[in-house]
Design a protein around this motif. Structure first.
Motif, mmCIF file in Angstrom:
data_model
loop_
_atom_site.group_PDB
_atom_site.id
_atom_site.type_symbol
_atom_site.label_atom_id
_atom_site.label_comp_id
_atom_site.label_asym_id
_atom_site.label_seq_id
_atom_site.Cartn_x
_atom_site.Cartn_y
_atom_site.Cartn_z
ATOM 1 N N SER A 1 36.771 52.644 51.305
ATOM 2 C CA SER A 1 37.322 52.453 52.649
ATOM 3 C C SER A 1 36.211 52.335 53.689
ATOM 4 C CB SER A 1 38.253 53.619 53.007
ATOM 5 O OG SER A 1 39.341 53.697 52.105
ATOM 6 N N LEU A 2 35.184 53.155 53.531
ATOM 7 C CA LEU A 2 34.060 53.110 54.471
ATOM 8 C C LEU A 2 33.288 51.802 54.340
ATOM 9 C CD1 LEU A 2 32.765 56.796 54.174
ATOM 10 C CD2 LEU A 2 34.028 55.774 56.089
ATOM 11 N N PHE A 3 33.113 51.346 53.100
ATOM 12 C CA PHE A 3 32.448 50.043 52.886
ATOM 13 C C PHE A 3 33.236 48.922 53.553
ATOM 14 C CE2 PHE A 3 30.391 51.905 48.923
ATOM 15 C CZ PHE A 3 29.108 51.902 49.472
ATOM 16 N N SER B 1 31.466 45.824 48.665
ATOM 17 C CA SER B 1 32.749 46.443 48.316
ATOM 18 C C SER B 1 33.212 46.000 46.939
ATOM 19 C CB SER B 1 33.807 46.085 49.370
ATOM 20 O OG SER B 1 33.436 46.552 50.644
ATOM 21 N N VAL B 2 33.047 44.709 46.652
ATOM 22 C CA VAL B 2 33.458 44.173 45.354
ATOM 23 C C VAL B 2 32.671 44.828 44.221
ATOM 24 C CG1 VAL B 2 33.452 42.118 43.886
ATOM 25 C CG2 VAL B 2 34.268 41.954 46.243
ATOM 26 N N LEU B 3 31.364 44.878 44.361
ATOM 27 C CA LEU B 3 30.516 45.440 43.303
ATOM 28 C C LEU B 3 30.709 46.945 43.169
ATOM 29 C CD1 LEU B 3 27.239 43.371 43.867
ATOM 30 C CD2 LEU B 3 29.028 43.016 42.151
ATOM 31 N N PHE B 4 31.025 47.620 44.269
ATOM 32 C CA PHE B 4 31.291 49.057 44.200
ATOM 33 C C PHE B 4 32.541 49.331 43.359
ATOM 34 C CE2 PHE B 4 33.511 52.842 45.854
ATOM 35 C CZ PHE B 4 32.553 53.808 45.546
ATOM 36 N N ALA C 1 32.769 36.236 40.050
ATOM 37 C CA ALA C 1 32.667 36.081 38.596
ATOM 38 C C ALA C 1 32.534 37.443 37.914
ATOM 39 C CB ALA C 1 31.479 35.192 38.243
ATOM 40 N N ILE C 2 31.700 38.308 38.476
ATOM 41 C CA ILE C 2 31.534 39.659 37.922
ATOM 42 C C ILE C 2 32.851 40.425 38.009
ATOM 43 C CG2 ILE C 2 30.370 41.882 38.229
ATOM 44 C CD1 ILE C 2 27.948 40.326 39.304
ATOM 45 N N PHE C 3 33.517 40.297 39.151
ATOM 46 C CA PHE C 3 34.775 41.019 39.378
ATOM 47 C C PHE C 3 35.845 40.603 38.377
ATOM 48 C CE2 PHE C 3 38.863 41.784 41.380
ATOM 49 C CZ PHE C 3 38.714 43.051 41.921
ATOM 50 N N GLU C 4 36.033 39.296 38.191
ATOM 51 C CA GLU C 4 37.076 38.805 37.289
ATOM 52 C C GLU C 4 36.771 39.188 35.839
ATOM 53 O OE1 GLU C 4 39.891 36.900 38.354
ATOM 54 O OE2 GLU C 4 39.190 37.484 40.336
#
Length: 519
Positions: free
Chosen positions: A317-319, A358-361, A459-462
């Motif tokens: 949430s903070l990110f 946020s995505v990588l976290f 790409a990493i997320f999917e």
């Protein structure tokens, strides 16, 4: 031994056939006759074929360890392939004008049932369902009909507890050492009773009770939060979402998942099912049936999952607040972190609009780790993550001990000798390495074949979502995605559900057979 191999897969095929027949009930209730025909054809064919093979192979040997792992891998592959039949048959049986009748009033898009005339999409949907991932080719879910919606949800529910577990509970097969091996190949050592068949039944008992609670909880909550919502739809949503919540599958009956309710209170309501789904079956058994209330805090995984969900949700949430990428960072951050860590995959936020941090976290802090081992979650599991960090601390501290000292390790309520700790660390470390290797190569393939303006973080997320059987998406997963990426994700979901090793064992048997080989 080949007969044993085929017989066990046939028993799974019978179970699968029955699973296909059950959605015939909502098909009759909602008068979806083409869907009814599809389920009857697919279910009867699958169950009868499995039954005939099972009866022909009456006396077989017990499987060895390597065979049980291969049975798990090939059995799940069979489930994914044959489980796609109802989608394909119904899509081709149903006339286009009938399909369009499923589209909600006021909407002008084409029914998503049309997407299932593509066999690869059917296989993708089946794989996503039975592995409890939640990716979907039913881009507009309400437009496929209620019977197909229920089949998707029911598939996730059955897949969550496991077909091999159900087969042992129903057929009472292989009660000896072979049964233990076969059970362990899917349930990864979850033990509730001394007898493996009693354990399998206890798992389903716990699973059913928690799911029933979710149905009542979601139906009552929706009724009070959204009193104007149709009662029949409230009950239908509650049943389907309870099935996909307990299995941490994340399929929804709504367009845009839980965001389709357009209610912050409903999002809060749905946090509890995700948390409950992320916990382990052994914990529930001790907590509910053995009345060990202190397990709520004493159990390492349960404590870590709950605290990790809270603090991880606050951090995300903070990110999001710092990036300014969403309107309500705390509302979306908490929900999406719990969804990712429990690997449920219900979605309320446009992840494509998130910043890279946020995505990588979410990938590193939730998707890869996942929830509690012994449950229905994906990822490397909290217990392995805890073991690795404990092992690192132990390895550093033992440097300062005298060589003659026996430096025991206390972990998860028990003490281990150095050799035991090394063995556990090797297992956890090897699995994590293979897991990350799969993720790395799938990310490269996604990068090479993806289209549009998607980025490396997408790409990493999917890829992480597919490998961890999460089902959250930044928008890349759709009927228009590259067939190569779609095929890669099918393999990832398969390996993610059964934790990779059985698939590697199956490949080894196909190449070298079962004879020992010097490496």
């Amino acid at each position: 031994m080949n007969k044993t191999f085929i017989k066990q897969i046939a028993s799974l095929q019978i179970i699968l056939g029955l699973v296909m027949l059950i959605p015939s009930v909502p098909a009759v209730i909602y008068q979806e006759w083409y869907s009814l025909s599809g389920f009857l054809i697919a279910g009867t064919f699958t169950a009868l074929l499995g039954f005939l093979i099972y009866r022909l192979l009456k006396s077989t040997e017990e499987p060895g360890h390597e065979h049980s792992l291969a049975i798990a891998a090939s059995g799940w592959l069979m489930i994914m392939v044959l489980g796609a039949l109802p989608y394909l048959i119904i899509a081709w049986l149903t006339p286009a004008e009938v399909m369009q009748g499923f589209v909600p009033a006021g909407e002008v898009y084409t029914s998503s049932l049309m997407n299932f005339r593509n066999p690869l999409h059917c296989l993708f949907e089946s794989t996503s369902a039975f592995t409890t991932t939640g990716f979907t080719m039913a881009y507009h879910e309400p437009s496929v009909g209620n019977a197909v919606l229920f089949y998707r949800s029911f598939s996730q529910w059955v897949g969550g507890a496991g077909f091999i577990v159900m087969s042992l509970a129903v057929f009472k097969s292989l009660p000896g050492h072979g049964g233990v091996l076969l059970y362990g190949s899917e349930a990864h050592g979850t033990k509730l009773r001394t007898n493996v068949i009693h354990t399998a039944r206890a798992i389903w008992k716990v699973y059913f009770v928690i799911t029933l609670f979710m149905v009542v909880y979601l139906a009552a909550g929706t009724y009070f939060i959204l009193p104007e919502y149709p009662l029949s739809q409230t009950i239908f949503d509650a049943v389907n979402h309870a099935l996909t919540g307990q299995s941490t599958g994340g399929f929804s009956t709504l367009d845009k998942s839980i965001a389709g309710y357009k209610s912050a209170k409903m999002e809060i309501l749905y946090i509890l099912p995700m948390l409950l789904g992320g916990l382990s079956i052994p914990f529930y058994y001790r907590f509910l049936f053995q009345r060990q209330v202190d397990e709520l805090w004493n159990d390492l995984q349960t404590r870590s999952f709950i605290t990790g969900s809270v603090f991880g949700g606050i951090a995300l949430s903070l990110f999001l607040m710092y990036s300014g990428s969403v309107e309500d960072p705390f509302r979306e951050g908490l929900f999406q972190f719990v969804s990712a860590m429990s690997t449920t995959g219900w979605q309320t936020s446009d992840i494509d609009a998130w910043d890279n941090t946020s995505v990588l976290f979410v990938v590193a802090g939730a998707m890869i780790i996942g929830g509690c081992a012994g449950g229905t979650v994906g990822g490397i599991k909290i217990i392995r993550a805890q073991l690795l960090q404990k092992g690192l601390r132990w390895y550093i501290h033992k440097i300062f001990y005298p060589k003659s000292a026996i430096n025991t390790v206390k972990f998860n309520g028990k003490r281990m000798l150095p050799e035991e700790m090394k063995s556990e660390l090797v297992g956890a470390g090897l699995f994590t390495f293979i897991y990350m290797l799969f993720l790395f190569f799938s990310t490269l393939l996604t990068l090479f074949f993806m289209e549009g303006d998607f980025t490396l973080s997408d790409a990493i997320f999917e890829a992480a979502s597919a490998q961890g059987t999460v089902g959250l998406s930044s928008g890349m997963v759709s009927p228009g995605m590259s067939p190569v990426i779609e095929s890669v994700y099918i393999v990832q979901m398969w390996t993610g559900r059964i934790e990779i090793i059985p698939v590697l064992v199956l490949l080894r048997i196909l190449v070298y057979g079962t004879k020992p080989k010097i490496i």
